[in-house]
Write an enzyme that holds these catalytic residues in place. Structure first.
Site, PDB file in Angstrom:
ATOM      1  N   GLY A  69       9.232  -6.153 -22.265  1.00 27.72           N
ATOM      2  CA  GLY A  69      10.486  -6.889 -22.150  1.00 27.72           C
ATOM      3  C   GLY A  69      11.186  -6.672 -20.819  1.00 27.72           C
ATOM      4  O   GLY A  69      11.740  -7.616 -20.230  1.00 27.72           O
ATOM      5  N   THR A  70      11.145  -5.454 -20.327  1.00 23.99           N
ATOM      6  CA  THR A  70      11.845  -5.144 -19.073  1.00 23.99           C
ATOM      7  C   THR A  70      11.263  -5.977 -17.925  1.00 23.99           C
ATOM      8  O   THR A  70      12.008  -6.592 -17.145  1.00 23.99           O
ATOM      9  CB  THR A  70      11.728  -3.640 -18.766  1.00 23.99           C
ATOM     10  OG1 THR A  70      12.288  -2.915 -19.867  1.00 23.99           O
ATOM     11  CG2 THR A  70      12.439  -3.267 -17.478  1.00 23.99           C
ATOM     12  N   ASN A 149      20.434  -5.857 -29.246  1.00 26.66           N
ATOM     13  CA  ASN A 149      19.655  -4.709 -29.703  1.00 26.66           C
ATOM     14  C   ASN A 149      20.500  -3.632 -30.370  1.00 26.66           C
ATOM     15  O   ASN A 149      19.999  -2.836 -31.158  1.00 26.66           O
ATOM     16  CB  ASN A 149      18.868  -4.101 -28.535  1.00 26.66           C
ATOM     17  CG  ASN A 149      19.684  -3.941 -27.290  1.00 26.66           C
ATOM     18  OD1 ASN A 149      20.257  -4.897 -26.787  1.00 26.66           O
ATOM     19  ND2 ASN A 149      19.786  -2.729 -26.798  1.00 26.66           N
ATOM     20  N   GLN A 177      14.468  -8.640 -29.180  1.00 28.96           N
ATOM     21  CA  GLN A 177      14.782  -8.183 -30.543  1.00 28.96           C
ATOM     22  C   GLN A 177      14.552  -9.273 -31.587  1.00 28.96           C
ATOM     23  O   GLN A 177      14.466  -8.981 -32.775  1.00 28.96           O
ATOM     24  CB  GLN A 177      16.241  -7.705 -30.623  1.00 28.96           C
ATOM     25  CG  GLN A 177      16.506  -6.418 -29.848  1.00 28.96           C
ATOM     26  CD  GLN A 177      15.853  -5.194 -30.480  1.00 28.96           C
ATOM     27  OE1 GLN A 177      15.567  -5.150 -31.673  1.00 28.96           O
ATOM     28  NE2 GLN A 177      15.601  -4.175 -29.665  1.00 28.96           N
ATOM     29  N   SER A 197       8.574  -8.672 -26.330  1.00 28.59           N
ATOM     30  CA  SER A 197       7.899  -7.383 -26.145  1.00 28.59           C
ATOM     31  C   SER A 197       7.116  -7.014 -27.403  1.00 28.59           C
ATOM     32  O   SER A 197       7.662  -7.062 -28.506  1.00 28.59           O
ATOM     33  CB  SER A 197       8.962  -6.327 -25.847  1.00 28.59           C
ATOM     34  OG  SER A 197       8.364  -5.063 -25.739  1.00 28.59           O
ATOM     35  N   GLY A 198       5.850  -6.621 -27.222  1.00 34.36           N
ATOM     36  CA  GLY A 198       4.954  -6.364 -28.347  1.00 34.36           C
ATOM     37  C   GLY A 198       5.388  -5.252 -29.294  1.00 34.36           C
ATOM     38  O   GLY A 198       5.207  -5.361 -30.504  1.00 34.36           O
ATOM     39  N   HIS A 199       5.958  -4.178 -28.734  1.00 34.69           N
ATOM     40  CA  HIS A 199       6.184  -3.002 -29.592  1.00 34.69           C
ATOM     41  C   HIS A 199       7.376  -3.144 -30.535  1.00 34.69           C
ATOM     42  O   HIS A 199       7.642  -2.257 -31.344  1.00 34.69           O
ATOM     43  CB  HIS A 199       6.318  -1.734 -28.741  1.00 34.69           C
ATOM     44  CG  HIS A 199       7.575  -1.609 -27.944  1.00 34.69           C
ATOM     45  ND1 HIS A 199       8.582  -0.757 -28.316  1.00 34.69           N
ATOM     46  CD2 HIS A 199       7.994  -2.194 -26.797  1.00 34.69           C
ATOM     47  CE1 HIS A 199       9.560  -0.822 -27.412  1.00 34.69           C
ATOM     48  NE2 HIS A 199       9.223  -1.692 -26.485  1.00 34.69           N
ATOM     49  N   THR A 235      -5.504  -6.673 -13.176  1.00 32.96           N
ATOM     50  CA  THR A 235      -6.462  -6.806 -14.281  1.00 32.96           C
ATOM     51  C   THR A 235      -5.728  -6.798 -15.614  1.00 32.96           C
ATOM     52  O   THR A 235      -4.899  -5.920 -15.859  1.00 32.96           O
ATOM     53  CB  THR A 235      -7.494  -5.661 -14.207  1.00 32.96           C
ATOM     54  OG1 THR A 235      -8.151  -5.744 -12.937  1.00 32.96           O
ATOM     55  CG2 THR A 235      -8.519  -5.748 -15.327  1.00 32.96           C
ATOM     56  N   CYS A 323      17.563   2.865 -25.294  1.00 33.49           N
ATOM     57  CA  CYS A 323      17.294   2.995 -23.869  1.00 33.49           C
ATOM     58  C   CYS A 323      18.407   3.754 -23.157  1.00 33.49           C
ATOM     59  O   CYS A 323      18.231   4.173 -22.025  1.00 33.49           O
ATOM     60  CB  CYS A 323      17.121   1.612 -23.246  1.00 33.49           C
ATOM     61  SG  CYS A 323      15.920   0.625 -24.114  1.00 33.49           S
TER      62      CYS A 323
HETATM   63  N1  PLP Z   1      15.647  -6.400 -24.002  1.00 30.87           N
HETATM   64  C1  PLP Z   1      16.099  -5.967 -25.192  1.00 30.87           C
HETATM   65  C2  PLP Z   1      17.118  -6.764 -25.935  1.00 30.87           C
HETATM   66  C3  PLP Z   1      15.613  -4.774 -25.736  1.00 30.87           C
HETATM   67  O1  PLP Z   1      16.074  -4.342 -26.920  1.00 30.87           O
HETATM   68  C4  PLP Z   1      14.641  -4.035 -25.003  1.00 30.87           C
HETATM   69  C5  PLP Z   1      14.154  -2.746 -25.513  1.00 30.87           C
HETATM   70  O2  PLP Z   1      14.792  -2.079 -26.302  1.00 30.87           O
HETATM   71  C6  PLP Z   1      14.189  -4.548 -23.776  1.00 30.87           C
HETATM   72  C7  PLP Z   1      14.724  -5.734 -23.311  1.00 30.87           C
HETATM   73  C8  PLP Z   1      13.142  -3.845 -22.989  1.00 30.87           C
HETATM   74  O3  PLP Z   1      11.873  -4.047 -23.586  1.00 30.87           O
HETATM   75  P1  PLP Z   1      10.644  -3.088 -23.256  1.00 30.87           P
HETATM   76  O4  PLP Z   1      10.882  -1.814 -23.988  1.00 30.87           O
HETATM   77  O5  PLP Z   1       9.446  -3.808 -23.796  1.00 30.87           O
HETATM   78  O6  PLP Z   1      10.575  -2.941 -21.783  1.00 30.87           O
END
Ligand code: PLP
Length: 381
Positions: A69-70, A149, A177, A197-199, A235, A323
């Site tokens: 996501g970042t 989030n 989210q 974001s996958g996780h 890659t 975070c």
């Molecule tokens: N954006 C939101 C709303 C999130 O909640 C998060 C992670 O908590 C991110 C971006 C960042 O995602 P990633 O952990 O995959 O870098």
């Protein structure tokens, strides 16, 4: 252990791990190689894009893999800013975005961007009238998150998309989210760029994607080889890509049932906390919120201490966003919905997942009652 921090990350589900394993062992070819082994990897990449594109009502070649996501947020904002400077340097976002957006905006401000940070109301919802007033002839991008989030509030994404489209402005949404939790259609909501974001939905960490509508012109973000249509070189992480695709399929398969169950459990948890613990305040919108999100202020309770005490009982929860844990600054999201720094520091987020049970919720409520009473007792002595 009782895990109630699914907004921070989720367990990689067995079906996902299984989908990943062959790409570490037998099918380890480089997707760029012409021989058969490489073509298996290439197929995995194409198949994953098809799976994801289908869920969004998008085209396969509008999906670009990233490291999460970042990176997707960074690419969307920096990419649009760089490519559209001939039109302007003004970007509109909100005060409650994730730091992946807000810190990128700060970076862009140092490079000449003008950013408007929209307020939100006490529930964390963006004011559409304020958004309309903020639009200028040189506005190139509106970036508003799909769901928050920390407090789980869902934004009126379709209405925002309509406003952006009617003014010819690109619309990015950080759906990290929301994607995999609720249905999203990019054309219905006039979304031009979407981060995921996958996780966050049972997939592996370190993989995500950015949906880039074909009408958006972006330069290459990472320079190097021809991967990702030359826009994001390097890659491909095939095991992670295959894993995320498996997680997407599973998320779609179970979404309806999971949403129903989590919403019921969420409302049960909210009701029990409100009934059993005095001087609490629910943060975020009561109904327009993510199915699994619960966030409360517990007056006169330092959330850091409560989280440590919960951890001692094997309960994983979070204060503010994962975070930012480690920093004692009050959450910018909670300040934006009008809380005082003290109230913001007394907030605890519990985010549910499919494995949480009613019994676990009862245990967590019992522990919270005990911990809150103890901490209030010490503070108010
Ligand atoms: N954006 C939101 C709303 C999130 O909640 C998060 C992670 O908590 C991110 C971006 C960042 O995602 P990633 O952990 O995959 O870098």
């Amino acid at each position: 252990m009782i895990y109630m921090d699914h907004a921070a990350t989720t367990k990689t589900v067995p079906e996902v791990v299984e989908a990943m394993l062959p790409y570490y062992t037998e099918c380890y070819g480089n997707a760029g190689s012409i021989y058969g082994l490489g073509s298996k990897s290439r197929k995995a990449v194409i198949g994953a894009k098809e799976t994801i594109a289908d869920t969004l009502g998008a085209d396969t070649n509008e999906i670009y893999f990233t490291a999460g996501g970042t990176e997707s947020d960074n690419w969307a904002l920096k990419g649009v800013y760089e490519a559209y400077q001939d039109k302007g340097r003004h970007i509109i976002t909100t005060k409650i975005e994730h730091h992946a957006v807000l810190h990128t905006c700060e970076y862009l401000e140092k490079r000449g961007a003008q950013i408007t940070y929209l307020d939100v109301d006490a529930d964390g919802v963006v004011d559409l009238e304020q958004l309309k007033k903020a639009i200028r002839p040189d506005t190139i991008l509106i970036s508003v998150m799909y769901a928050n989030n920390e407090i789980g509030t869902l934004q009126p994404i379709r209405e925002i998309g309509e406003i952006a489209a009617s003014c010819g402005i690109l619309f990015h949404t950080d759906a990290v989210q929301a994607y995999g939790q609720i249905p999203i259609c990019v054309s219905d909501c006039h979304i031009d760029l979407l981060s995921a974001s996958g996780h966050k939905f049972g997939g592996p960490k370190g993989i995500g994607f950015l949906y880039i509508s074909r009408k958006v012109r972006l330069h290459s973000f990472i320079h190097g080889g021809r991967q990702e249509r030359g826009r994001r070189a390097g890659t491909e992480n095939i095991p992670a890509i295959a894993g995320m695709a498996a997680a997407v399929k599973r998320a779609c398969r179970i979404m309806e049932e999971k949403t129903k169950r989590e919403t019921e459990m969420r409302d049960y948890l909210i009701a029990r906390i409100e009934q059993e613990i005095p001087r609490v305040r629910l943060n975020g919108h009561r109904t327009k919120r993510l199915p699994g999100n619960v966030n409360f202020c517990f007056e006169s309770v330092e959330s850091e201490s409560a989280l440590i005490m919960l951890d001692m009982q094997g309960i994983c929860a979070s204060g503010g966003s994962a975070c930012t844990t480690g920093s004692l600054d009050p959450s910018h999201v909670l300040l934006a919905i009008g809380l005082s720094p003290d109230s913001a520091r007394s907030s605890i987020r519990l985010t549910l997942g499919e494995e949480n049970t009613k019994e676990e919720i009862d245990t967590v409520v019992e522990e919270l009652m005990r911990i809150v009473e103890k901490l209030r007792g010490i503070r108010e002595m």
